[in-house]
Write a protein that holds these residues in place. Structure first.
Motif, PDB file in Angstrom:
ATOM      1  N   VAL A  41       0.847  -1.200   0.000  1.00 25.11           N
ATOM      2  CA  VAL A  41       0.000   0.000   0.000  1.00 25.11           C
ATOM      3  C   VAL A  41       0.878   1.245   0.000  1.00 25.11           C
ATOM      4  O   VAL A  41       0.606   2.226  -0.693  1.00 25.11           O
ATOM      5  CB  VAL A  41      -0.958  -0.021   1.219  1.00 25.11           C
ATOM      6  N   GLU A  42       1.961   1.138   0.759  1.00 23.99           N
ATOM      7  CA  GLU A  42       2.892   2.276   0.798  1.00 23.99           C
ATOM      8  C   GLU A  42       3.522   2.479  -0.588  1.00 23.99           C
ATOM      9  O   GLU A  42       3.721   3.605  -1.056  1.00 23.99           O
ATOM     10  CB  GLU A  42       3.977   1.988   1.841  1.00 23.99           C
TER      11      GLU A  42
ATOM     12  N   PRO B  61      -6.211  17.537 -15.937  1.00 21.08           N
ATOM     13  CA  PRO B  61      -5.426  17.541 -14.695  1.00 21.08           C
ATOM     14  C   PRO B  61      -5.811  16.386 -13.786  1.00 21.08           C
ATOM     15  O   PRO B  61      -4.962  15.762 -13.143  1.00 21.08           O
ATOM     16  CB  PRO B  61      -5.770  18.889 -14.049  1.00 21.08           C
ATOM     17  N   ASN B  62      -7.098  16.060 -13.775  1.00 19.49           N
ATOM     18  CA  ASN B  62      -7.585  15.029 -12.857  1.00 19.49           C
ATOM     19  C   ASN B  62      -7.506  13.672 -13.571  1.00 19.49           C
ATOM     20  O   ASN B  62      -8.498  13.153 -14.059  1.00 19.49           O
ATOM     21  CB  ASN B  62      -9.027  15.373 -12.449  1.00 19.49           C
ATOM     22  N   THR B  63      -6.285  13.126 -13.602  1.00 20.38           N
ATOM     23  CA  THR B  63      -6.082  11.855 -14.328  1.00 20.38           C
ATOM     24  C   THR B  63      -6.600  10.704 -13.484  1.00 20.38           C
ATOM     25  O   THR B  63      -6.422  10.678 -12.271  1.00 20.38           O
ATOM     26  CB  THR B  63      -4.581  11.658 -14.592  1.00 20.38           C
ATOM     27  N   LEU B  64      -7.241   9.746 -14.154  1.00 17.03           N
ATOM     28  CA  LEU B  64      -7.744   8.555 -13.454  1.00 17.03           C
ATOM     29  C   LEU B  64      -6.560   7.689 -13.032  1.00 17.03           C
ATOM     30  O   LEU B  64      -5.694   7.375 -13.839  1.00 17.03           O
ATOM     31  CB  LEU B  64      -8.663   7.758 -14.402  1.00 17.03           C
ATOM     32  N   LYS B  65      -6.528   7.336 -11.724  1.00 15.27           N
ATOM     33  CA  LYS B  65      -5.486   6.430 -11.237  1.00 15.27           C
ATOM     34  C   LYS B  65      -6.135   5.095 -10.917  1.00 15.27           C
ATOM     35  O   LYS B  65      -7.143   5.045 -10.235  1.00 15.27           O
ATOM     36  CB  LYS B  65      -4.816   6.993  -9.993  1.00 15.27           C
ATOM     37  N   TYR B  66      -5.527   4.044 -11.451  1.00 13.52           N
ATOM     38  CA  TYR B  66      -6.100   2.707 -11.270  1.00 13.52           C
ATOM     39  C   TYR B  66      -5.011   1.847 -10.655  1.00 13.52           C
ATOM     40  O   TYR B  66      -3.909   1.722 -11.214  1.00 13.52           O
ATOM     41  CB  TYR B  66      -6.540   2.146 -12.628  1.00 13.52           C
ATOM     42  N   TYR B  67      -5.303   1.258  -9.480  1.00 11.96           N
ATOM     43  CA  TYR B  67      -4.299   0.547  -8.695  1.00 11.96           C
ATOM     44  C   TYR B  67      -4.388  -0.946  -8.985  1.00 11.96           C
ATOM     45  O   TYR B  67      -5.446  -1.533  -8.836  1.00 11.96           O
ATOM     46  CB  TYR B  67      -4.505   0.830  -7.204  1.00 11.96           C
ATOM     47  N   VAL B  68      -3.256  -1.513  -9.409  1.00 10.48           N
ATOM     48  CA  VAL B  68      -3.234  -2.937  -9.789  1.00 10.48           C
ATOM     49  C   VAL B  68      -2.229  -3.659  -8.898  1.00 10.48           C
ATOM     50  O   VAL B  68      -1.072  -3.239  -8.797  1.00 10.48           O
ATOM     51  CB  VAL B  68      -2.831  -3.108 -11.272  1.00 10.48           C
ATOM     52  N   LEU B  69      -2.739  -4.710  -8.256  1.00 10.54           N
ATOM     53  CA  LEU B  69      -1.868  -5.525  -7.419  1.00 10.54           C
ATOM     54  C   LEU B  69      -1.534  -6.801  -8.190  1.00 10.54           C
ATOM     55  O   LEU B  69      -2.424  -7.552  -8.576  1.00 10.54           O
ATOM     56  CB  LEU B  69      -2.573  -5.881  -6.106  1.00 10.54           C
ATOM     57  N   LEU B  70      -0.237  -7.020  -8.469  1.00 11.20           N
ATOM     58  CA  LEU B  70       0.190  -8.220  -9.223  1.00 11.20           C
ATOM     59  C   LEU B  70       0.503  -9.315  -8.226  1.00 11.20           C
ATOM     60  O   LEU B  70       1.189  -9.086  -7.231  1.00 11.20           O
ATOM     61  CB  LEU B  70       1.453  -7.902 -10.024  1.00 11.20           C
TER      62      LEU B  70
ATOM     63  N   GLU C 293      -1.130 -16.431  -1.420  1.00 12.21           N
ATOM     64  CA  GLU C 293      -2.411 -15.969  -1.975  1.00 12.21           C
ATOM     65  C   GLU C 293      -3.245 -15.253  -0.918  1.00 12.21           C
ATOM     66  O   GLU C 293      -3.883 -14.242  -1.215  1.00 12.21           O
ATOM     67  CB  GLU C 293      -3.168 -17.172  -2.565  1.00 12.21           C
ATOM     68  N   GLN C 294      -3.214 -15.758   0.302  1.00  5.76           N
ATOM     69  CA  GLN C 294      -4.039 -15.138   1.356  1.00  5.76           C
ATOM     70  C   GLN C 294      -3.583 -13.708   1.600  1.00  5.76           C
ATOM     71  O   GLN C 294      -4.391 -12.794   1.762  1.00  5.76           O
ATOM     72  CB  GLN C 294      -3.922 -15.948   2.651  1.00  5.76           C
ATOM     73  N   ARG C 295      -2.239 -13.532   1.593  1.00  2.03           N
ATOM     74  CA  ARG C 295      -1.726 -12.178   1.818  1.00  2.03           C
ATOM     75  C   ARG C 295      -2.179 -11.252   0.695  1.00  2.03           C
ATOM     76  O   ARG C 295      -2.592 -10.115   0.936  1.00  2.03           O
ATOM     77  CB  ARG C 295      -0.193 -12.226   1.875  1.00  2.03           C
ATOM     78  N   ALA C 296      -2.132 -11.785  -0.487  1.00  2.00           N
ATOM     79  CA  ALA C 296      -2.544 -10.977  -1.633  1.00  2.00           C
ATOM     80  C   ALA C 296      -4.002 -10.570  -1.489  1.00  2.00           C
ATOM     81  O   ALA C 296      -4.359  -9.409  -1.722  1.00  2.00           O
ATOM     82  CB  ALA C 296      -2.333 -11.780  -2.917  1.00  2.00           C
ATOM     83  N   GLU C 297      -4.857 -11.528  -1.090  1.00  2.00           N
ATOM     84  CA  GLU C 297      -6.282 -11.220  -0.951  1.00  2.00           C
ATOM     85  C   GLU C 297      -6.477 -10.157   0.127  1.00  2.00           C
ATOM     86  O   GLU C 297      -7.279  -9.237  -0.036  1.00  2.00           O
ATOM     87  CB  GLU C 297      -7.054 -12.496  -0.591  1.00  2.00           C
TER      88      GLU C 297
ATOM     89  N   MET D 186      -6.933  -2.482  -0.195  1.00  2.00           N
ATOM     90  CA  MET D 186      -6.958  -1.531  -1.326  1.00  2.00           C
ATOM     91  C   MET D 186      -8.388  -1.117  -1.642  1.00  2.00           C
ATOM     92  O   MET D 186      -8.675   0.046  -1.910  1.00  2.00           O
ATOM     93  CB  MET D 186      -6.324  -2.184  -2.574  1.00  2.00           C
ATOM     94  N   LYS D 187      -9.280  -2.120  -1.629  1.00  2.00           N
ATOM     95  CA  LYS D 187     -10.676  -1.798  -1.951  1.00  2.00           C
ATOM     96  C   LYS D 187     -11.220  -0.782  -0.954  1.00  2.00           C
ATOM     97  O   LYS D 187     -11.977   0.109  -1.323  1.00  2.00           O
ATOM     98  CB  LYS D 187     -11.521  -3.082  -1.945  1.00  2.00           C
ATOM     99  N   GLN D 188     -10.808  -0.963   0.320  1.00  2.00           N
ATOM    100  CA  GLN D 188     -11.267  -0.022   1.356  1.00  2.00           C
ATOM    101  C   GLN D 188     -10.763   1.389   1.028  1.00  2.00           C
ATOM    102  O   GLN D 188     -11.479   2.373   1.160  1.00  2.00           O
ATOM    103  CB  GLN D 188     -10.726  -0.444   2.730  1.00  2.00           C
ATOM    104  N   LYS D 189      -9.491   1.429   0.582  1.00  2.00           N
ATOM    105  CA  LYS D 189      -8.863   2.727   0.424  1.00  2.00           C
ATOM    106  C   LYS D 189      -9.264   3.408  -0.895  1.00  2.00           C
ATOM    107  O   LYS D 189      -9.547   4.605  -0.929  1.00  2.00           O
ATOM    108  CB  LYS D 189      -7.336   2.570   0.486  1.00  2.00           C
ATOM    109  N   TYR D 190      -9.235   2.602  -2.038  1.00  2.00           N
ATOM    110  CA  TYR D 190      -9.422   3.228  -3.368  1.00  2.00           C
ATOM    111  C   TYR D 190     -10.783   2.942  -3.985  1.00  2.00           C
ATOM    112  O   TYR D 190     -11.075   3.420  -5.070  1.00  2.00           O
ATOM    113  CB  TYR D 190      -8.328   2.737  -4.352  1.00  2.00           C
TER     114      TYR D 190
END
Length: 1435
Positions: A160-161, A187-196, A204-208, A214-218
């Protein structure tokens, strides 16, 4: 334009797609790198949506988007350098070549059938790369980033950091003034966060759990968990997974080669970079090592050491032909996506769908609404832009200013928040999501605003996109506004000087016009953008223009070809050698064989050069060959350059295979059919008084008439040798074979005798050609005595033993446009079969002897050894086509050619070889002059010869003397003046009487049934041994007609040992004699009135001979002396001269005429032989003091020869019918009475002054007397041309005139003679009547019985007649009827009665005669030869 894979409706939406940036952490990058891919590359194959998507426009209407594609790319903070883009495009084009074995389309246009590749994949690759690599600019927003993907890995310590860091980095790049690149849409560009998440290695559990955070935040719409690498790479080889990346990476990998061959593009690296971002290359970390993972350096960045001005299109460009090949090699070993399973593929696809549905499209929709609202609020217009557009378009229009009126305000820049740019932004957004109606409205509005502000760059952009939007509108509510595009192109090019944007306009507009089949407009547009600043672009556009011309409804073939040439030229300048060659080859199809020689030369020259550069040496040789073998109209300098280029290329080709067969050379031209082959030695030149026989040589021109004469002469002599029959296997001897001779048989050549082949070369160029080491190429099959065949082929000089000696001409120069023959010799030393294949030589040019204006080569250039600039060894074959066959029906209906075997001689065993020399042979003679010469016969071979004969059509011209030595005078002759005659000194008493001798014509070769033309040469022992020579005398007599005479002699001889193949050999000689006038002799013969001669037998004749000197002193002749007149006949002889004048010598000066009268008598019975004997009686009457024995050589020879040639002349024979046979016989009997076979020979001497010396020439003339009373001449009389008659247009009646003898012939049937006293004295005073006895002798001259009627009555009673006859009367019976037997003499005793003195003519009795056994009476008065005068005196 050529056909494309994509239609224009697919091409444009694919070229303008929403752009998304990607910013990855190092760990995330490492995960994708396991697949040899960057994150952006990982997504590329899946960037097109598989289903339709929907969004709502500002009016809340549902809008459907089909086949939407998004472009994801790594953030790069440096704009690409133009040089790097050019290099990329260059490589893309050179990397795309027509597929091998591709079947081209055949287009038939008029007379042309053209093979043309219908598609041009290199152009499509170029266009795609060009549109993708266009740098973002401020006046348009189509390729500005709309969104940014921030990618981190689940395996990181604080994902997240990491997202926060990436987000800050993106913000800094977008909003910090240090970064002017890349460009962001809003100016207001869409930011899309992708976790690989790495499935095979990660937790897998950590990833989930991180994803939940992330869902909470973004928010659920703004982030995504992407699971990849479901398997480890070492298991990659177990199963085959499709590789969808290779087709995309092929193009991009070109940009990122680590080092090119010529090193113009090395990418700068910055290892201290704090954030490692990905470049576009497809290499893994090991290979990559040191490649910049730095978004500040663009992957197309040129190395600072490289000169950016070094344009890839300049004339000295570096060659990139192999760069793509290198790239392919580098990429072939790498497997992309090795850790991905098909499930992973689906996950990536799903990720793109989710991103677009949930992130990108809602963002775009929201942005459009905001922009729409802003515009409405700012302009204070009605609620929606849709409703506003009507007002804008319906209002009064401001006329737009033309481009030329506008001042150059391309420098005007709007601030980012300017309302005009907001309209443009909204238009671009609508365009990207395929909302073309709304886009068009916005572009149209923006265009007006920009034009009002004279912001030309912005206006051009709006015009360009308005035109495209109008075209793409569904349902096509308005036509395509092509003028918008034209204005945009003009603005970009002329005002903004931005060729890249102008090129984009042209590419789009041309595609649109093509789709509407407006090929002419498309071609004009493409040609307009060709310029000097980019050869590659110009080449591609010219090629597309050419395709436009050929794709028209009525194809413009020549325009197609012309523009293909232009394209080829520009490709060549751009370093695209293969494409250049292809263009020239395609254009060549049009120009070939149409007589456009200069164009063909140019194309062939270029094809040759390009092929040589590409190491396609065979094609290069072929192209250069074409330039040289066509009838070139180039200047001499240009031709010289072509030739040197050709030789250079040829030399390279031959060096590749030095041991291969000799190549065929194109120069000089060889006229194969003009090849002549000569068998035998060259003729020897004249040596002093010796003159060699002319024989046959290559210097003689072919003459069909003379060759026919020679053939007839040879047939004549062969027939005589073979007892009158020509053998079936006889063929005339041919020493020289050419295109006119019969070459259907294999010619025969004799061993050890040279064979000369004359080859006709022609130099078509205006530069001289030098052939060195020129010789014949042959194949020889040796025949051994054992019968075995040994074959030997001559490529170069063969080893021992030498079967065939080959002559080599060291230098043979052919000047510009010269035809020249080379004579090449072979010397066969063995029997067998020889096949002459062709010629072998070194072809080269002369160094420094070239002149451009055709003034000629430099002095001293042609002498001595020429300095060769360059030469190549090669050959040319001699292939001679035989004559066309035209005998059978099949041959007439088809085209078939017979064989021509002149180059395939059979070498036979040794044969004798004769040489003939003429000694003291004259070139000028007087007519009838006799001259003695000598002939030398030499056998120059190793075989004895025999059977020597000579044949000529003019046997009367020469003689070798009689058959017996007694008849031939000694050599030299023992007499005064070295006479050619056999003479005997006589005493003066026998001058007036004839000296008689006799000779048989058989002794002189003129026998019964013999051929007088064929004369055996009297060789001693009849054999001439090897090396032996014989000299024989030969007498010549000048022909009777003045002028130039060509007299052909053919010498025939055989070998002592009979050869199976060659039976005989011949030698020809043509003598040219010029004769000048001498004497003209005319003679007549008539019956003598005195019937009795000394012998008491009838039949005396008087011969009158007129001799005229017709010489006009041109030969220096002073005077002629008649030295002797001789007669020759079987039945008659001259007895004495009647008019003997005081001077013994009969001299005739120029133009004088002399008359001689001789008495001729019948020969005695003992002298006359039988009828068929050939014995002639010669009688000589001498006017000098020595007798020329006329019955000996050469006098008798020439007499017999002239006699035989006279007899050969055709006599007109009337046709005979059976019922007329008796009449014919009667006429023949009457004709025979007036025939006489007496021949006169006049022998003379001429006194000639020549070089103040007096010469005595001698000669003889012949007169052949056939008929009594008819004049005969020594020389043939010229026929007077008949006068012109009017044409008769009716058909003459076919009446047969009965055959009658002429009056002259009838008058000679009976000869009459009156015997009476010449004067009679009578005493009239005693007796008034005077009676005189007169005897009338009647002699029957014919050999048949004749009925005679003698009528003594005077015919007329007119006073004139009385005056003539006088008044006398015949007494007694007035008419007598008699019959005279054959040659009977009858006398009638008559009495004449006179009453006065006076002179009377007694010749009044009329005599009528007819043949006794003939019913038809041929009656005519028998005329007296002269009046019979009597004088009556009174005493």
């Amino acid at each position: 334009m050529a056909q494309c894979v994509q239609s224009v409706q697919e091409l444009i939406p694919d070229s303008f797609v929403p752009c998304v940036a990607a910013l990855c952490s190092d760990e995330a990058e490492r995960l994708t790198r396991l697949n040899h891919l960057s994150f952006a590359e990982l997504l590329k194959p899946f960037s097109r949506l598989t289903s339709e998507v929907h969004m709502r426009d500002p009016n809340n209407q549902l809008h459907v988007i089909k086949n939407l594609k998004i472009a994801v790319s790594n953030i790069i903070t440096q704009p690409p350098q133009p040089g790097a883009i050019r290099k990329l495009l260059n490589d893309v084009v050179s990397g795309s070549q027509p597929a091998e074995g591709l079947v081209a389309n055949v287009i038939t246009a008029g007379d042309y059938d053209l093979n043309i590749s219908a598609t041009t994949p290199w152009f499509e690759s170029y266009r795609e790369t060009f549109l993708q690599s266009m740098p973002a600019s401020d006046h348009e927003f189509l390729n500005h980033y709309l969104a940014c993907m921030l990618v981190a890995s689940s395996s990181e310590a604080e994902p997240v950091e990491q997202f926060s860091k990436l987000s800050q980095e993106q913000h800094r790049i977008q909003h910090n003034s240090d970064y002017s690149y890349p460009k962001w849409f809003i100016p207001n560009t869409l930011k899309y966060y992708v976790l690989l998440h790495d499935v095979s290695a990660g937790d897998e559990q950590r990833a989930e759990s991180i994803y939940e955070e992330m869902k909470q935040k973004y928010g659920t719409q703004g982030c995504y968990l992407l699971k990849i690498n479901s398997r480890t790479s070492n298991r990659a080889s177990d199963e085959q997974i499709p590789d969808p990346w290779s087709q995309y990476l092929q193009k991009n990998s070109i940009q990122n080669q680590e080092s090119y061959e010529d090193g113009p593009c090395t990418i700068t690296s910055n290892k201290n970079s704090d954030s490692n971002l990905l470049s576009l290359d497809g290499l893994d970390n090991e290979v990559k090592d040191g490649l910049p993972n730095n978004f500040r350096a663009h992957p197309l960045q040129l190395d600072s050491s490289s000169d950016p001005s070094n344009s890839m299109d300049g004339p000295d460009h570096v060659k990139f032909a192999s760069s793509l090949h290198e790239t392919k090699k580098a990429n072939t070993g790498i497997i992309h996506g090795a850790c991905l399973t098909l499930t992973d593929h689906d996950r990536i696809r799903q990720f793109i769908q989710e991103f677009t549905f949930r992130g990108l499209l809602p963002h775009i929709e929201k942005t459009i609404r905001q922009l729409n609202d802003q515009l409405i609020s700012r302009k204070g217009l009605s609620r929606s832009l849709f409703s506003a557009t009507k007002k804008w378009f319906s209002g009064s229009k401001v006329p737009e200013k033309s481009i030329n009126e506008l001042k150059n305000t391309s420098g005007l820049l709007y601030p980012p928040e300017a309302p005009e740019l907001q309209i443009r932004k909204m238009a671009d957004l609508c365009f990207l999501v395929q909302h073309y109606d709304l886009a068009y409205s916005c572009y149209h509005t923006a265009k007006k605003d920009f034009l009002n502000d004279q912001a030309m760059l912005y206006a051009a952009g709006a015009l360009e996109m308005a035109a495209v939007s109008a075209f793409l509108q569904p349902g096509a509510p308005r036509p395509y506004p092509a003028h918008y595009m034209d204005t945009a192109i003009q603005t970009y090019r002329d005002i903004c000087k931005n060729m890249v944007l102008a090129e984009r306009c042209v590419l789009l507009s041309a595609e649109i016009l093509k789709s509407q089949s407006k090929y002419s407009e498309a071609a004009a547009l493409l040609i307009r953008l060709t310029s000097e600043d980019s050869d590659l672009r110009s080449a591609l556009l010219l090629e597309q223009a050419a395709h436009c011309f050929i794709n028209m409804k009525s194809p413009m073939v020549r325009k197609y070809a012309f523009h293909m040439i232009l394209a080829g030229h520009r490709f060549s300048k751009a370093g695209q050698k293969k494409h250049a060659l292809r263009c020239y080859c395609q254009a060549m199809q049009v120009y070939k064989g149409k007589g456009w020689s200069l164009a063909e030369d140019h194309i062939n020259f270029t094809i040759g050069r390009q092929s040589y550069t590409l190491r396609q040496l065979d094609n290069a040789v072929s192209a250069f060959r074409h330039i040289l073998i066509n009838e070139s109209r180039q200047s001499a300098a240009q031709q010289g350059a072509f030739l040197r280029e050709y030789l250079y290329v040829y030399k390279n080709v031959s060096q590749l295979s030095p041991d291969g067969p000799l190549p065929q050379l194109p120069l000089p031209y060889i006229n194969s059919s003009a090849t002549r082959v000569f068998f035998g030695h060259d003729r020897r030149p004249a040596d002093g008084e010796k003159q060699a026989a002319t024989h046959v040589s290559l210097d003689q021109e072919y003459d069909s008439e003379s060759s026919q004469q020679w053939r007839e002469l040879e047939e004549q002599v062969v027939a005589v040798v073979n007892r009158g029959v020509i053998p079936t296997n006889f063929y005339p001897t041919q020493y020289c074979l050419n295109s006119y001779s019969d070459n259907s048989r294999f010619p025969l050549a004799v061993v050890e005798e040279p064979i000369t082949v004359e080859v006709a070369f022609r130099n078509p160029l205006k530069v001289p050609l030098l052939l060195t080491d020129l010789s014949l190429l042959w194949k020889f099959q040796r025949k051994d005595s054992s019968g075995k065949d040994n074959e030997e082929v001559k490529e170069l000089v063969t080893g021992e033993p030498v079967m065939i000696g080959t002559e080599v001409i060291s230098e043979f120069l052919i000047n510009s446009e010269e035809s020249k023959v080379a004579r090449l010799k072979l010397f066969p030393h063995h029997i067998g079969e020889l096949h002459i294949r062709g010629v072998v030589y070194n072809l080269g040019t002369i160094q420094g002897c070239m002149t451009v204006d055709g003034i000629g080569a430099l002095p001293g250039c042609h002498t001595g050894k020429h300095s060769l600039s360059m030469s190549v060894r090669g050959r040319q074959d001699l292939e001679i086509q035989g004559p066309r066959l035209n005998n059978t029906k099949e041959e007439k209906t088809s085209i078939k050619y017979g064989p021509d075997r002149r180059l395939d001689p059979i070498i036979t065993e040794e044969m004798p070889l004769l040489e003939v020399f003429f000694i003291h042979f004259p070139t000028g003679l007087l007519c009838g002059e006799i001259r003695k010469a000598y002939v030398e016969f030499v056998n120059v071979s190793k075989c004895p010869l025999t059977g020597l004969k000579v044949v000529s059509k003019r046997p009367e011209f020469f003689t070798f003397g009689g058959n017996t030595a007694a008849l031939t005078p000694l050599s030299p002759s023992a007499s005064e003046n070295c006479s050619a005659y056999k003479t005997v000194v006589t005493d003066s008493t026998s001058v007036c009487t004839a000296l008689v001798s006799s000779a048989s014509s058989v002794d002189f070769g003129i026998g019964i049934g013999s051929q007088p033309e064929v004369i055996p040469v009297p060789l001693p022992d009849a054999v001439l041994l090897p090396g032996a020579s014989v000299q024989l005398p030969m007498w010549l007599r000048g022909p009777d007609e003045e002028g130039v005479h060509e007299i052909n002699f053919l010498f025939y001889y055989e070998s002592v040992q009979k050869q199976p193949k060659i039976r005989h050999r011949i030698l020809r000689h043509t003598a040219v004699i010029c004769t000048s006038r001498s004497l003209n002799v005319r003679a007549t013969v008539c019956r003598s009135n005195s019937l009795e001669d000394e012998e008491g037998r009838g039949g005396n004749m008087l011969v009158f001979v007129d001799v005229e000197n017709t010489n006009t002193s041109e030969a220096g002749v002073k005077e002629f002396h008649i030295v002797q007149v001789s007669s020759s006949s079987k039945h008659w002889k001259l007895q004495k001269s009647v008019n003997l004048s005081e001077n013994k010598d009969a001299k005739l000066a120029s133009r004088e005429k002399g008359k001689f009268c001789f008495k001729a008598v019948r020969c005695r019975e003992k002298e006359v032989a039988t009828q068929f004997s050939e014995k002639y009686i010669f009688a000589d009457i001498i006017f000098g003091n020595e007798q020329i024995i006329s019955s000996a050589s050469p006098c008798a020879d020439f007499f017999y020869r002239s006699l035989s040639s006279e007899l050969k002349k055709p006599q007109a024979q009337p046709s005979v019918h059976a019922e007329k046979q008796s009449v014919e016989d009667a006429v023949r009997l009457i004709q025979k009475c007036s025939e006489v076979d007496l021949n006169i020979v006049v022998l003379w001497k001429a006194y000639v002054v020549e070089d103040s010396k007096q010469l005595i020439l001698e000669g003889q003339h012949h007169v052949i007397l056939h008929t009594i009373g008819k004049e005969a001449f020594s020389c043939p009389q010229k026929q007077e041309p008949p006068e012109m008659e009017l044409l008769k247009f009716f058909r003459p009646e076919n009446t047969t005139v009965p055959l009658r003898p002429s009056v002259e012939q009838l008058s000679n049937l009976i000869k009459t003679s009156l015997h009476y006293p010449e004067s009679f004295n009578h005493p009239f005073h005693q007796k008034s009547l005077c009676l005189v006895p007169v005897t009338l002798l009647l002699s029957n001259c014919s050999k048949a019985d004749v009925d005679v009627i003698v009528d003594l009555r005077h015919k007329t009673t007119s006073p004139e007649a009385l005056e003539i006859h006088g008044s006398f009367t015949w007494l007694g019976q007035t008419q007598y009827k008699l019959q005279l037997k054959s040659q009977e003499i009858h006398s009638l005793q008559l009495k004449a009665c006179f009453v006065h003195t006076g002179v009377y003519n007694l010749g009044t009795p009329r005599v009528f005669a007819k043949l006794s056994d003939q019913v038809t009476v041929f009656e005519t008065s028998q005329q007296n030869s002269m009046p019979a005068l009597i004088i009556i005196n009174n005493v």
